[in-house]
Design an enzyme around this catalytic site. Structure first.
Site, short mmCIF file in Angstrom:
data_model
loop_
_atom_site.label_atom_id
_atom_site.label_comp_id
_atom_site.label_asym_id
_atom_site.label_seq_id
_atom_site.Cartn_x
_atom_site.Cartn_y
_atom_site.Cartn_z
N HIS A 56 -49.76 83.09 46.96
CA HIS A 56 -50.67 82.23 46.19
C HIS A 56 -52.01 82.28 46.93
CE1 HIS A 56 -46.86 79.91 45.40
NE2 HIS A 56 -47.39 79.73 44.22
N ASP B 79 -52.33 79.67 49.72
CA ASP B 79 -51.51 79.68 50.92
C ASP B 79 -51.90 80.82 51.85
OD1 ASP B 79 -48.81 80.18 48.71
OD2 ASP B 79 -49.85 81.79 49.74
C1 XLS Z 1 -42.18 76.94 42.30
C2 XLS Z 1 -42.36 78.34 41.96
C3 XLS Z 1 -43.56 79.01 42.60
C4 XLS Z 1 -43.88 80.28 41.89
C5 XLS Z 1 -45.23 80.83 42.16
O1 XLS Z 1 -41.17 76.32 42.03
O2 XLS Z 1 -41.17 79.02 42.20
O3 XLS Z 1 -43.35 79.20 43.96
O4 XLS Z 1 -42.94 81.28 42.17
O5 XLS Z 1 -46.23 79.94 41.85
#
Ligand code: XLS
Ligand code: NI
Ligand code: NI
Length: 440
Positions: A104, A107
């Protein structure tokens, strides 16, 4: 060569099922052929940046527990901390031999005071990623934007009641797509963490869905504009953080995509724990996606069925991975997608080496699932049973129905002639479950 940040961790090699060495693969042998393709190419493993680098082990009741020596002396949430994580992350991917990763935007690099400053932070980290990708050969499976942490998204991002939040989300996705393209990402994921509601009392559901549709069309247009060739995926999840998310399961996503004329532009990224939160098995979600030609990628984890939230545990259930691989093999395998470990170590597993144990466990469990699924397919008894179960449809009446050549009146005539259905056969569920177990 830069100094190792995980000096006690060797390169993880395949050592076979008899090995008792912790830091080896017992089943994942990247070069071994299964159905004519290497395990590495079948599974396309990917490590996530968020849980692996940013997970602290904190929960609603307690502070973080994770010990991460590479962050020592840096301030939480600082750009310096973010920079220190990059080489540690690639060392982990490299030692595991994981060919891909996913991130992301926020992050990788922290939130800054303004959008342009945040973009600048991100650009600085992207330069470091490029260097590491070059050195290690690790590639980007997909990128995404984190449009759910910041208070500006409290009412949603693309489905916010506030148009400025919508614009901010658009700007963030625009930048995240540019960065994904710059890093040669094979895909881009949309997970609508706050695209839903907590009460219908304050919500115009139709208007929010229309806005989400408009947002996705803008993303498709921008993809064309910048010439990004990767796949777009939507990741279903029914709830958490909101009470109800619009992308609640595979069927809901497919309906949304059809309704807003977006289906040709998207595939699905299916996550196990999201499937179970929606009251489905992972295999059900994979089958629904595959039936629509939209099975793109998977977020490989598993939940705890006694707990009602997304526990994101590493997948260590051989039944689960076998079922996943049966459907994925039947679908013809991944193209741009992969097996992305959207999973985090437990709060009690606080040492760096736990990150390695967790991925070894997940990779070996998927490798076993792959081998077992291939053996079940080779044996053929289950496939043969399923094929045979539908054989009345291969007769002239079945063919007429499947080709749209008859209607209710002709079928009534047929039923009247029959008197009763006399050729029903057993579904043999228990017999089939026993065959499945022969291979586990
Ligand atoms: C959250 C999601 C997230 C997605 C990406 O529950 O799994 O991590 O994979 O935004
Ligand atoms: Ni996910
Ligand atoms: Ni999740």
């Amino acid at each position: 060569m830069a100094k190792s940040l995980l000096p006690n961790i060797p390169k993880i090699e395949f050592a076979g099922s008899k090995s008792r060495e912790a830091f080896t693969f017992k089943h994942y042998n990247p070069t071994e052929l299964v159905e004519g393709k290497t395990m590495k190419d079948h599974l396309r493993f990917s490590v996530v940046y968020w849980h692996t680098m940013c997970g602290t082990g904190s929960d609603m009741f307690g502070w973080g527990t994770a010990v991460r020596p590479w962050e020592k002396g840096t301030k939480a949430g600082s750009l310096e901390q973010a920079k220190r994580r990059v080489p540690a992350f690639f060392e982990i991917c490299d030692k595991l031999g994981a060919p891909f990763y996913a991130f992301h935007d926020r992050d990788l690099a922290p939130h800054a005071k303004t959008l342009s400053e945040s973009n600048n932070y991100l650009d600085q980290i992207v330069e470091l990623l490029k260097e590491q990708m070059q050195q290690t050969g690790v590639k980007l499976l997909w990128g995404t934007a984190q449009n759910f942490v910041h208070p500006r998204y409290m009412h949603g991002a693309a489905t916010s009641c506030n148009v400025d939040s919508f614009a901010f989300a658009a700007a963030q996705v625009k930048k995240a797509m540019e960065v994904t393209k710059e890093l040669d990402g094979e895909g881009y994921v949309f997970w609508g963490g706050r695209e839903g509601y907590s009460t219908l009392m304050n919500t115009n559901l139709k208007r929010e869905m229309d806005h989400l549709g408009a947002f996705m069309h803008m993303a498709v247009d921008y993809k064309k504009k910048i010439g990004f060739k990767g796949s777009f995926y939507i990741e279903p999840k029914p709830k958490e953080p909101t009470k109800h998310q619009y992308d609640s399961d595979a069927a809901a996503c497919l309906n949304f995509l059809r309704e807003y004329d977006l289906l040709e532009h998207f595939k699905l990224n299916i996550e196990t724990n999201h499937a179970t939160l929606a009251g489905h098995t992972m295999q059900h979600e994979l089958e629904v996606a595959s039936a629509a030609g939209a099975l793109g990628s998977i977020d490989a984890n598993m939940g705890d069925l006694f707990l009602g939230w997304d526990t994101d545990q590493f997948p260590t259930d051989i039944y689960l991975t076998t079922q996943c691989m049966l459907t994925i093999l039947k679908h013809g395998g991944f193209t741009t997608g992969g097996t992305n470990f959207d999973a985090k170590v437990r709060r009690e597993s606080f040492e760096p080496e736990d990150l390695i144990h967790a991925h070894i466990a997940g990779m070996d469990t998927f490798a076993r699932g792959l081998k077992i699924a291939a053996a079940i397919r080779k044996d053929g008894r289950i496939d043969e049973f399923v094929k045979n179960r539908y054989r009345t449809w291969d007769g002239s009446l079945g063919q007429k129905i499947e080709n749209g050549k008859v209607g209710f009146s002709e079928l009534e005539k047929h039923a009247l002639k029959l008197g009763e259905v006399t050729n029903l056969e057993s579904g043999r569920q228990e017999y089939l479950e026993a065959i499945f177990n022969e291979f586990i």
